[in-house]
Design an enzyme around this catalytic site. Sequence first.
Site, PDB file in Angstrom:
ATOM      1  N   HIS A 122      33.795  40.721  45.281  1.00  0.00           N
ATOM      2  CA  HIS A 122      32.523  40.213  44.898  1.00  0.00           C
ATOM      3  C   HIS A 122      31.219  40.669  45.546  1.00  0.00           C
ATOM      4  O   HIS A 122      31.318  40.292  46.568  1.00  0.00           O
ATOM      5  CB  HIS A 122      32.757  38.642  44.588  1.00  0.00           C
ATOM      6  CG  HIS A 122      31.372  37.790  43.733  1.00  0.00           C
ATOM      7  ND1 HIS A 122      31.679  37.812  42.529  1.00  0.00           N
ATOM      8  CD2 HIS A 122      30.430  37.197  44.168  1.00  0.00           C
ATOM      9  CE1 HIS A 122      30.400  37.254  42.041  1.00  0.00           C
ATOM     10  NE2 HIS A 122      29.595  37.052  43.006  1.00  0.00           N
TER      11      HIS A 122
ATOM     12  N   ASP B  91      37.297  40.121  39.341  1.00  0.00           N
ATOM     13  CA  ASP B  91      36.219  39.550  40.323  1.00  0.00           C
ATOM     14  C   ASP B  91      36.643  38.130  40.986  1.00  0.00           C
ATOM     15  O   ASP B  91      37.103  37.187  40.354  1.00  0.00           O
ATOM     16  CB  ASP B  91      35.208  39.329  39.301  1.00  0.00           C
ATOM     17  CG  ASP B  91      33.827  38.475  40.099  1.00  0.00           C
ATOM     18  OD1 ASP B  91      32.811  39.412  40.515  1.00  0.00           O
ATOM     19  OD2 ASP B  91      33.746  37.454  40.180  1.00  0.00           O
TER      20      ASP B  91
ATOM     21  N   SER C  26      25.976  39.263  41.758  1.00  0.00           N
ATOM     22  CA  SER C  26      26.152  37.896  41.438  1.00  0.00           C
ATOM     23  C   SER C  26      25.277  37.209  40.491  1.00  0.00           C
ATOM     24  O   SER C  26      24.842  37.850  39.294  1.00  0.00           O
ATOM     25  CB  SER C  26      26.634  37.154  42.659  1.00  0.00           C
ATOM     26  OG  SER C  26      27.217  35.883  42.233  1.00  0.00           O
TER      27      SER C  26
END
Length: 422
Positions: A367, A300, A204
Amino acid sequence: MTNRLCEWVLILSIGFGVFGNLVGGYEFDETEYHFNTTETLSLLEASSAAAAAPKPLLVGLTLIPGAAAKGAVCLDGTLPGYHLHRGFESGSNSWLIQLEGGGWCNTIRSCVYRKTTRRGSSNRFEKQLAFTGILSNKAEENPDFFNWNRVKVRYCDGASFAGDSEDKANDLQFRGQKIWLAAMEELMSQGMRNADQALLSGCSAGGLASILHCDEFHSLFSGSTKVKCLADAGMFMDAVDVSGGHTLRNMYEGVVTLQGVAKNLSPTCLNQLNPTSCFFPQHVVPNIKTPMFILNAAYDSWQVLSSLSAPSADPSGVWKACQKNPGNCSPSHMNYLQDFRNQMLDALKGFSKSTQNGLFVNSCFAHCQTERQDTWFADDSPVINNKAIALAVGDWFFDRSSVKETDCPYPCDKSCHNLLFR
């Protein structure tokens, strides 16, 4: 719900609402997710805790003692830190660095709030973290990296380890770049300088950091060390949102300006584009010289929730049902999302042509897939062409085979562990 479609159901309230508990036993601190610029990202990353294997390895926190003298401090001025589990046997001279994610802060208000959380103060860090997925110490969970020196570098600056400024009036330190340098110096002193092989990774906001710092990481080592980088869910796109606006660009502009990020961005990119553009991976990855692996979900989950169809871009809530479950998306929703997928693939075309780079873009609503055991390497992990993510990354790192895996469009992939919300 089938286990392939929904391994984890999250209870999510977008905006300034209250978060419930993650099904699976992970309890959220409601106050931590007060600002929408970071809340969804933090929530999605926290899903890895619920997806952890039974009795995961717990690794203690180490603060970096000399960091303050170098100006390398968290938003609130506390010391940065990391978690290190030593390698053993054949992996004792190999190092894997995982940069923690957790969103960004782009305004004084959001950064002042952030410094009261574990994303801005080491006073709030967990004393132990579960090492699962790519950080696991078990061969059956992490076949290629289980016995390496594995490190999680904590994230407490709010600009993907890239800022360098301060706001004295509000007692804020934006020292991400200095934290990065202090952490690398500390780990080099812990034995990383003698590494035979090293992999910089991140998830991330940490995935973005691994892109921004990849060549810097490579420069730490002599020519005899095999050095590569991995970015998981770090391919944040400079995309037009559902209202025709630029939600993520506007937020990134605040991060770059407030935190003094520009001076630490790629000079090659800055010769062509403005600093905000050079905070977007699509403008950075073409110029990275170090071998890199991009792992990303084509849809995502954070970008769908907080960039493409954020509440500010969808005030009437047309996207709410689709956000919660891709099965609820209308044909027009899916046309928009397929276009977003195509933009990501187009941005990676040049990158994927390089023989040294690896690519795994699966058509999932997910994610961060490296730190969760169920998505990294398990009996029903996501696959492309029957290859799980862990095996794809290992094949690429060890040059066993070329890995350029691009999934067919949703809904063809039945191996996805899609994140569903209610």
